[in-house]
Design a protein around this motif. Structure first.
Motif, PDB file in Angstrom:
ATOM      1  N   PHE A   1     -12.108   6.955   0.251  1.00 46.83           N
ATOM      2  CA  PHE A   1     -12.845   5.690   0.375  1.00 46.83           C
ATOM      3  C   PHE A   1     -11.896   4.874   1.653  1.00 46.83           C
ATOM      4  O   PHE A   1     -12.579   4.125   2.437  1.00 46.83           O
ATOM      5  CB  PHE A   1     -12.848   4.858  -0.844  1.00 46.83           C
ATOM      6  N   ALA A   2     -10.773   5.168   1.516  1.00 46.29           N
ATOM      7  CA  ALA A   2      -9.928   4.577   2.719  1.00 46.29           C
ATOM      8  C   ALA A   2      -9.712   5.030   3.946  1.00 46.29           C
ATOM      9  O   ALA A   2      -9.263   4.763   4.854  1.00 46.29           O
ATOM     10  CB  ALA A   2      -8.394   4.444   2.048  1.00 46.29           C
ATOM     11  N   GLY A   3     -10.715   6.275   4.040  1.00 52.10           N
ATOM     12  CA  GLY A   3     -10.560   7.117   5.133  1.00 52.10           C
ATOM     13  C   GLY A   3      -9.504   7.856   5.780  1.00 52.10           C
ATOM     14  O   GLY A   3      -9.203   8.081   6.888  1.00 52.10           O
ATOM     15  N   VAL A   4      -8.680   8.249   4.734  1.00 54.63           N
ATOM     16  CA  VAL A   4      -7.390   8.649   4.861  1.00 54.63           C
ATOM     17  C   VAL A   4      -7.552  10.488   4.670  1.00 54.63           C
ATOM     18  O   VAL A   4      -8.072  10.955   3.534  1.00 54.63           O
ATOM     19  CB  VAL A   4      -6.294   8.538   3.715  1.00 54.63           C
ATOM     20  N   GLU A   5      -7.203  11.306   5.647  1.00 53.71           N
ATOM     21  CA  GLU A   5      -7.213  12.743   5.274  1.00 53.71           C
ATOM     22  C   GLU A   5      -5.923  13.167   4.519  1.00 53.71           C
ATOM     23  O   GLU A   5      -4.859  12.627   4.714  1.00 53.71           O
ATOM     24  CB  GLU A   5      -7.212  13.123   6.880  1.00 53.71           C
ATOM     25  N   PHE A   6      -6.260  14.293   3.891  1.00 52.60           N
ATOM     26  CA  PHE A   6      -5.277  14.386   3.127  1.00 52.60           C
ATOM     27  C   PHE A   6      -5.289  16.027   2.894  1.00 52.60           C
ATOM     28  O   PHE A   6      -6.167  16.791   3.030  1.00 52.60           O
ATOM     29  CB  PHE A   6      -5.048  14.097   1.937  1.00 52.60           C
TER      30      PHE A   6
END
Length: 224
Positions: free
Chosen positions: A25-30
């Motif tokens: 949701f925060a737009g963070v790739e992991f």
């Protein structure tokens, strides 16, 4: 270039799934490192990566974080999903911990010898204890806290979808929650996350249970 976030867990939902949801949701790739063998877990213990000898573990900002709530709170603070002040944060935390309690009941089902009575208990508690709280709040606002998206919103969306997997139609008497769910699933990041081939994990199966038990060296189903 920012260091990529790395998640250490099983290739399944469990306690890591809410972390995946919040990062998405925060737009963070992991990236993900899946534990498939006990040797991997033992190696993490030996190198001191796992405080309290637990997963999930998340590498972020040069830290190795464990304890799910601590990880969620860090991500929420970092990406402005934890309210504007201390009063917002305590409400977000109360809602989030209630949702986590409910989702953890569902998480334990695959590790239960006779899940039927527990399913009945979960459905009753969801309808009588948890969902009415959120239905009441969403009568007056489109977000749970502070007039903007927060961690609590993300976890509520995740939780409602988990409930519907087990109890189709459970939201029939909770129209405000159902409308909220619809809005959340139209978010571009979440919409993509819900599509086939994303990093969202399916419902746990026998292979997932077997892997968890082998990694932790558990000899029999732990819950009655």
């Amino acid at each position: 270039m920012a260091e990529k976030v790395v998640l250490y867990y099983f290739n399944g939902r469990g306690k890591m799934e809410s972390i995946r949801w919040l990062l998405t949701f925060a737009g963070v790739e992991f990236e993900e490192v899946f534990l498939t063998k006990r040797e991997q877990y033992v190696e993490l213990l030996k190198d001191g990566s796992l405080m309290f000898q637990q997963v999930p573990m998340v590498e972020i900002d040069g830290m190795k974080l464990i304890q799910t709530k601590a990880i969620l709170n860090y991500i929420a603070e970092k990406y402005n999903l934890h309210g504007k002040d201390i009063k917002d944060r305590v409400m977000i935390n109360m809602y989030s911990e209630g949702l986590t309690d409910l989702m953890e009941m569902i998480m334990m089902l695959p590790f239960t010898q006779d899940p039927k009575p527990k399913l009945e208990n979960i459905e009753t508690k969801a309808k009588e204890r948890y969902l009415p709280v959120f239905e009441k709040v969403l009568c007056e606002t489109v977000h749970l806290v502070g007039g903007k998206h927060s961690m609590a919103d993300v976890l509520l969306a995740e939780c409602t979808l988990m409930l519907e997997e087990k109890f189709p139609g459970i939201l029939a008497d909770f129209r405000n929650i159902k409308s909220f769910q619809g809005r959340m699933t139209e978010n571009l990041f979440i919409k993509k996350f819900l599509q086939s081939g994303s990093k969202r994990k399916p419902q746990p199966d026998e292979h997932y249970v077997k892997t968890v038990m082998e990694v932790f060296d558990i000899k029999k189903i732990p819950f009655q």
